[in-house]
Design a protein around this motif. Structure first.
Motif, mmCIF file in Angstrom:
data_model
loop_
_atom_site.group_PDB
_atom_site.id
_atom_site.type_symbol
_atom_site.label_atom_id
_atom_site.label_comp_id
_atom_site.label_asym_id
_atom_site.label_seq_id
_atom_site.Cartn_x
_atom_site.Cartn_y
_atom_site.Cartn_z
ATOM 1 N N ASP A 143 -0.686 -10.733 1.610
ATOM 2 C CA ASP A 143 -1.820 -9.974 2.083
ATOM 3 C C ASP A 143 -1.399 -8.626 2.493
ATOM 4 O O ASP A 143 -2.335 -7.546 2.556
ATOM 5 C CB ASP A 143 -2.138 -10.713 3.375
ATOM 6 N N ALA A 144 -0.291 -8.459 3.027
ATOM 7 C CA ALA A 144 0.289 -7.098 3.299
ATOM 8 C C ALA A 144 0.298 -6.287 2.163
ATOM 9 O O ALA A 144 0.115 -4.994 2.406
ATOM 10 C CB ALA A 144 1.688 -7.221 3.915
ATOM 11 N N GLU A 145 0.916 -6.511 0.943
ATOM 12 C CA GLU A 145 0.771 -5.816 -0.210
ATOM 13 C C GLU A 145 -0.535 -5.392 -0.713
ATOM 14 O O GLU A 145 -1.015 -4.272 -1.131
ATOM 15 C CB GLU A 145 1.483 -6.579 -1.255
ATOM 16 N N GLN A 146 -1.683 -6.444 -0.465
ATOM 17 C CA GLN A 146 -3.208 -6.058 -0.687
ATOM 18 C C GLN A 146 -3.533 -4.902 0.191
ATOM 19 O O GLN A 146 -4.150 -4.039 -0.396
ATOM 20 C CB GLN A 146 -3.982 -7.313 -0.585
ATOM 21 N N GLU A 147 -3.230 -4.840 1.553
ATOM 22 C CA GLU A 147 -3.643 -3.993 2.355
ATOM 23 C C GLU A 147 -3.033 -2.674 1.869
ATOM 24 O O GLU A 147 -3.793 -1.553 1.956
ATOM 25 C CB GLU A 147 -3.248 -4.375 3.709
ATOM 26 N N ARG A 148 -1.902 -2.737 1.657
ATOM 27 C CA ARG A 148 -1.066 -1.317 1.313
ATOM 28 C C ARG A 148 -1.845 -0.941 -0.064
ATOM 29 O O ARG A 148 -2.014 0.227 -0.038
ATOM 30 C CB ARG A 148 0.300 -1.949 0.880
ATOM 31 N N GLN B 63 -4.573 -1.405 -1.447
ATOM 32 C CA GLN B 63 -5.943 -1.112 -1.286
ATOM 33 C C GLN B 63 -6.122 0.487 -0.822
ATOM 34 O O GLN B 63 -7.134 1.025 -0.712
ATOM 35 C CB GLN B 63 -6.834 -1.977 -0.124
ATOM 36 N N HIS B 64 -5.011 0.603 0.420
ATOM 37 C CA HIS B 64 -5.176 1.937 0.912
ATOM 38 C C HIS B 64 -4.836 2.890 0.078
ATOM 39 O O HIS B 64 -5.502 3.893 -0.093
ATOM 40 C CB HIS B 64 -4.279 1.939 2.276
ATOM 41 N N THR C 225 -4.387 -12.773 -4.235
ATOM 42 C CA THR C 225 -3.007 -12.778 -3.600
ATOM 43 C C THR C 225 -2.389 -14.224 -4.437
ATOM 44 O O THR C 225 -2.660 -15.088 -3.804
ATOM 45 C CB THR C 225 -3.278 -12.908 -2.156
#
Length: 361
Positions: free
Chosen positions: A78-83, A85-86, A104
């Protein structure tokens, strides 16, 4: 803790039986795409600098692809997805995020062509071909790397998309096959008929599986080269590709390490007995400093609106892109920086996987 997706891998020399019901068809890469799958690089595997080395390449691919089709990105957590996406949504990239989605799944590496889903059509439906996934066994190029997570990506994608998944009891990497969409498959014996993949299998055994699960009847085999510095044992997508159903794209004769392979391609016939046209791509003009060898352009990727072409900041980048632009006049040739990926043995075709659009018969 056991991996819930782990599939038994047998070392038996007995070739499994093929079911008599259902047959499938793999469309060519030029067939309209619903989207392209990518496995985003992360630093949780063998290389703690994967993101720093690779990410510019994945950003460039996503930017080029997303205006013509969906881009399905597999991220590690999830942290990689947020990163990610940004990075993609904010300047200087500012992509249309409605064209990009995320899944994910833990992955070992980035080579989705080899370990990812191979989409085919079930040809038995009366009015509409059903899209499904063939789930071949991935054993990390004959046990040379980690495959704890990557072998299960096709199954996870199938579950996420609610598509039928056919488990195929044969070891196969997607980069080791090439189909022309008209009944012919091209491959190298060195990877497919290798004891580290399908021990004891004959060429006829492999052809039976390809005919059933990919819908091909005609075969072009090159010997290839086992071992050496190439972890794949010499995949076909690094040597020759089909284009537009009637063309083989490959090196110039003088760039072949094994000249007899060029002769086989030159004399190859399609499923209707017709010869192929030949298009030749150069190697890079100069050896790549961080690789110690010449770069190649045959490992390109054909999408809906673009052709992704490996780029090395070399004068022959433009030569290769111009040739591919003429071969695919309705698509734009886009250079993708690939030197870092090439250091690890792959290029843009190795890190992309097409999902065909569902169309009525």
């Amino acid at each position: 803790m056991m991996n819930p997706f782990r599939r038994h891998k047998s070392d038996s020399k007995v070739v499994p039986r093929i079911p008599t019901s259902d047959k499938f068809r793999m469309p060519p890469e030029e067939y309209p795409h619903e989207g392209t799958w990518l496995q985003w690089p992360h630093n949780f595997g063998w290389d703690p600098d994967h993101v720093q080395r690779y990410e510019a390449t994945w950003i460039a691919m996503t930017q080029a692809l997303h205006t013509g089709e969906k881009v399905h990105i597999i991220v590690y957590n999830d942290a990689e997805q947020e990163r990610v996406q940004h990075i993609l949504s904010q300047p200087p990239n500012s992509m249309d995020m409605t064209q990009i989605d995320f899944y994910t799944f833990h992955t070992d590496d980035v080579w989705v062509r080899d370990n990812g889903p191979i989409f085919v059509f079930d040809t038995n439906s009366e009015d509409e071909e059903e899209l499904c996934i063939t789930n071949w066994i991935f054993n990390a190029w004959g046990g040379k790397a980690d495959d704890y997570y990557d072998n299960y990506v096709p199954l996870k994608v199938g579950h996420a998309l609610e598509l039928p998944v056919m488990d195929v009891p044969m070891v196969l990497e997607g980069g080791s096959i090439e189909v022309d969409g008209r009944g012919t498959l091209m491959a190298k014996r060195s990877s497919i008929l290798n004891a580290n993949r399908n021990k004891g299998w004959t060429q006829q055994d492999a052809e039976r599986f390809f005919s059933h699960y990919l819908g091909v009847t005609n075969f072009i085999w090159l010997d290839g080269k086992k071992g050496g510095s190439d972890i794949t044992d010499d995949h076909i997508d690094g040597t020759a590709r089909f284009a537009n159903g009637d063309t083989i794209v490959t090196f110039y004769k003088e760039d072949f390490v094994a000249p007899k392979e060029y002769k086989i391609l030159q004399n190859a016939k399609d499923a209707q007995g017709q010869p192929y046209k030949m298009v030749h791509l150069p190697c890079t003009k100069h050896k790549l400093k961080r690789v110690g060898d010449y770069g190649i352009y045959t490992n390109f990727y054909v999408a809906n609106k673009v052709v992704l072409v490996p780029a090395f900041d070399d004068p022959n980048d433009k030569v290769a892109m111009d040739k591919l632009a003429r071969l695919y006049p309705t698509r734009q040739a886009v250079g993708i920086p690939c030197t870092e990926v090439y250091r690890d043995g792959g290029l843009v075709h190795c890190i992309t996987q097409q999902q065909p659009a569902k169309q009525r018969k």
